[in-house]
Write an enzyme that holds these catalytic residues in place. Structure first.
Site, PDB file in Angstrom:
ATOM      1  N   ARG A 157      11.262  -7.457   3.938  1.00  0.00           N
ATOM      2  CA  ARG A 157      10.382  -7.344   2.808  1.00  0.00           C
ATOM      3  C   ARG A 157       9.074  -8.110   2.979  1.00  0.00           C
ATOM      4  O   ARG A 157       8.094  -7.432   2.869  1.00  0.00           O
ATOM      5  CB  ARG A 157      10.937  -7.636   1.423  1.00  0.00           C
ATOM      6  CG  ARG A 157       9.958  -7.421   0.317  1.00  0.00           C
ATOM      7  CD  ARG A 157      10.513  -7.418  -1.132  1.00  0.00           C
ATOM      8  NE  ARG A 157      11.558  -8.120  -1.273  1.00  0.00           N
ATOM      9  CZ  ARG A 157      11.925  -9.520  -1.525  1.00  0.00           C
ATOM     10  NH1 ARG A 157      10.693 -10.178  -1.391  1.00  0.00           N
ATOM     11  NH2 ARG A 157      12.966  -9.991  -1.755  1.00  0.00           N
ATOM     12  N   TYR A 196      -7.650  10.839  -8.297  1.00  0.00           N
ATOM     13  CA  TYR A 196      -6.320  11.299  -8.033  1.00  0.00           C
ATOM     14  C   TYR A 196      -5.557  11.332  -9.069  1.00  0.00           C
ATOM     15  O   TYR A 196      -5.415  10.416  -9.881  1.00  0.00           O
ATOM     16  CB  TYR A 196      -5.829  10.595  -6.944  1.00  0.00           C
ATOM     17  CG  TYR A 196      -4.502  11.104  -6.344  1.00  0.00           C
ATOM     18  CD1 TYR A 196      -3.961  12.233  -5.611  1.00  0.00           C
ATOM     19  CD2 TYR A 196      -3.439  10.246  -6.632  1.00  0.00           C
ATOM     20  CE1 TYR A 196      -2.903  12.622  -5.347  1.00  0.00           C
ATOM     21  CE2 TYR A 196      -2.037  10.658  -6.078  1.00  0.00           C
ATOM     22  CZ  TYR A 196      -1.918  11.915  -5.607  1.00  0.00           C
ATOM     23  OH  TYR A 196      -0.652  12.503  -5.141  1.00  0.00           O
ATOM     24  N   ASP A 244     -10.626   4.532  -2.586  1.00  0.00           N
ATOM     25  CA  ASP A 244      -9.576   5.071  -2.153  1.00  0.00           C
ATOM     26  C   ASP A 244     -10.074   6.114  -1.159  1.00  0.00           C
ATOM     27  O   ASP A 244     -10.785   7.189  -1.291  1.00  0.00           O
ATOM     28  CB  ASP A 244      -8.986   6.012  -3.139  1.00  0.00           C
ATOM     29  CG  ASP A 244      -7.701   6.851  -2.660  1.00  0.00           C
ATOM     30  OD1 ASP A 244      -7.633   7.154  -1.475  1.00  0.00           O
ATOM     31  OD2 ASP A 244      -6.949   7.163  -3.728  1.00  0.00           O
ATOM     32  N   LYS A 293      -1.298  11.534   4.146  1.00  0.00           N
ATOM     33  CA  LYS A 293      -2.129  12.412   4.164  1.00  0.00           C
ATOM     34  C   LYS A 293      -2.697  12.429   5.710  1.00  0.00           C
ATOM     35  O   LYS A 293      -2.030  12.535   6.575  1.00  0.00           O
ATOM     36  CB  LYS A 293      -3.160  12.448   3.380  1.00  0.00           C
ATOM     37  CG  LYS A 293      -2.926  12.047   1.854  1.00  0.00           C
ATOM     38  CD  LYS A 293      -2.136  13.220   1.358  1.00  0.00           C
ATOM     39  CE  LYS A 293      -1.375  12.879  -0.068  1.00  0.00           C
ATOM     40  NZ  LYS A 293      -2.268  12.341  -1.184  1.00  0.00           N
TER      41      LYS A 293
HETATM   42  C1  LIG Z   1      -1.860  11.585  -2.180  1.00  0.00           C
HETATM   43  C2  LIG Z   1      -2.845  10.630  -2.513  1.00  0.00           C
HETATM   44  C3  LIG Z   1      -2.789   9.555  -3.291  1.00  0.00           C
HETATM   45  C4  LIG Z   1      -1.041   8.963  -3.499  1.00  0.00           C
HETATM   46  O1  LIG Z   1      -0.455   8.840  -2.252  1.00  0.00           O
HETATM   47  P1  LIG Z   1       1.148   9.051  -2.168  1.00  0.00           P
HETATM   48  O2  LIG Z   1       1.446   8.684  -0.769  1.00  0.00           O
HETATM   49  O3  LIG Z   1       1.326  10.466  -2.717  1.00  0.00           O
HETATM   50  O4  LIG Z   1       1.595   8.082  -2.901  1.00  0.00           O
HETATM   51  C5  LIG Z   1      -3.520   8.512  -3.601  1.00  0.00           C
HETATM   52  N1  LIG Z   1      -4.926   9.017  -3.588  1.00  0.00           N
HETATM   53  C6  LIG Z   1      -5.376  10.081  -2.911  1.00  0.00           C
HETATM   54  C7  LIG Z   1      -6.785  10.380  -2.886  1.00  0.00           C
HETATM   55  C8  LIG Z   1      -4.453  10.992  -2.529  1.00  0.00           C
HETATM   56  O5  LIG Z   1      -4.908  11.978  -2.019  1.00  0.00           O
END
Ligand SMILES: *Cc1c(COP(=O)(O)O)cnc(C)c1O
Length: 388
Positions: A50, A102, A174, A199
């Protein structure tokens, strides 16, 4: 590993020297919870997974280098990363948030964190002066995305960073849609860069993950404390898969962009479509900002269908190569319906205010052959026109 090396080289080598124990060229999956100690208080750099794990550590070193910060923390998901950043806030703190957000982040900020006494004000961050106006003496964070989801609006990161710094707040970006290949928020003055590595970074739609990159020692300490205390870490296999994806980020992003540009041009020729949103198009409202703060325009395209909800739904169900699904950034192309899918968590009036309607369709353009992708959209538009 030298800082002078280029992005592609760092993606493949930083944090990924041959394994000290075996000489393994590729970072092994250290599938272990604990590490045997030489004596009490004496270990070989690792104690318990962890806290730290060698496979995860390699991913973190590589991502820190690519994002241009000294410290990276990997998380079990993008949302765990976002919650990890929000975890450094305390009761009474205030956050100014870009309303183009998001859906999962909106859920966390609107449904959970207010219960802990943290307050949020939503603004249109494409006009940074709106952020400035919303700041209060309690504002600790300014939270933005750029390009935004799904209409790919551009937010001026340097302008937001200037506002944050002037008020003694942290700017969080983000950076999921742009990736470190196209944009480095820290270099533009942001304090914290957040990613869903699910992503483009993972890039193969086969693993969920998240990451945060910072350059500041104090932020590092606070983030580390929260992650250790709450435990939202990725397992070694997931870290390994993400690191494998990361190696090809640059070549994938280049192809995503070539394909997205061709798809956007094709969509412009179709009269079933009333609007094409792609930052690479010269008449896109954020085109100039994109040119200033990004090194390319990315692989996401959104459209508005002339025929409204019915036409949008028919299109989403008529493609054969584009898979109907949540997520984005994988090798395969995806088509999505933001109204009820990615943005289902927002109330209808919120969606409309953001410009998302029942006619909006989002495309994550993959790295298949671009002619095949355009042919698929052509047949889907032709078929759904006949069905309508
Ligand atoms: C998908 C996404 C998230 C969340 O990510 P997860 O891996 O699905 O928890 C946060 N911000 C953006 C812009 C995203 O496309």
């Amino acid at each position: 590993m030298s800082k002078d090396l280029k992005f592609e080289t760092r993606a493949i080598h930083v944090g990924q020297e041959r394994d000290a124990a075996t000489g393994a060229t590729i970072v092994p999956v250290y599938q272990t919870a604990t590490f045997t100690q030489d004596a009490i208080g004496k270990n070989r750099g690792y104690e318990y997974s962890r806290n730290d794990n060698p496979t995860r550590h390699a991913l973190e070193d590589a991502l820190a280098s690519l994002e241009g910060g000294r410290f990276c923390f990997a998380y079990a998901s993008g949302m765990a990363a976002i919650a990890g950043v929000a975890g450094i806030l305390k009761s009474g703190d205030h956050v100014v948030v870009a309303d183009d957000l998001y859906g999962g982040t909106y859920r966390l900020f609107s449904k959970q964190l207010p219960n802990l006494g943290i307050q949020f004000t939503y603004v249109d961050a494409t006009r940074p002066e709106e952020i400035d106006k919303a700041v209060t003496p309690d504002t600790q964070m300014i939270w933005i995305e750029s390009p935004t989801n799904p209409l790919l609006r551009l937010v001026d990161i340097s302008a937001c960073a200037e506002i944050a710094s002037r008020h003694g707040a942290h700017l969080v970006v983000d950076n999921t849609f742009a990736t470190p290949y196209l944009q480095n928020p820290l270099a533009l003055g942001a304090h914290i860069s957040v990613h869903s590595t699910t992503k483009y970074i993972g890039g193969h739609s086969d693993v969920i993950g998240g990451a945060v990159v910072v350059d500041d020692d104090d932020l590092r300490d606070r983030l580390l404390l929260v992650r250790n205390a709450t435990g939202g870490v990725p397992g070694p296999w997931d870290a390994w898969l993400t690191l494998r994806g990361l190696k090809t980020l640059a070549v994938r992003m280049r192809q995503h962009e070539i394909n997205a540009a061709q798809v956007a041009e094709f969509l412009l020729t179709r009269n079933e479509i009333s609007q094409v949103y792609y930052p690479g198009l010269p008449d896109h409202p954020g085109h100039e900002i994109a040119k200033q703060q990004m090194r390319g325009f990315g692989g996401m395209v959104a459209i508005a269908m002339e025929g409204g909800a019915a036409a949008a739904e028919r299109l989403c169900e008529a493609t054969k190569i584009f898979c109907l699904g949540e997520s984005l950034g994988g090798a395969e192309s995806l088509i999505g319906y933001p109204w009820s899918m990615s943005h289902g968590a927002f109330p209808p009036e919120e969606k409309r205010r953001k410009g998302i309607t029942e006619a909006t369709v989002r495309l994550s353009v993959g790295i298949e052959d671009a002619d095949d992708l355009c042919d698929d959209l052509r047949q889907a538009l032709d078929r759904s026109a006949r069905a309508g």
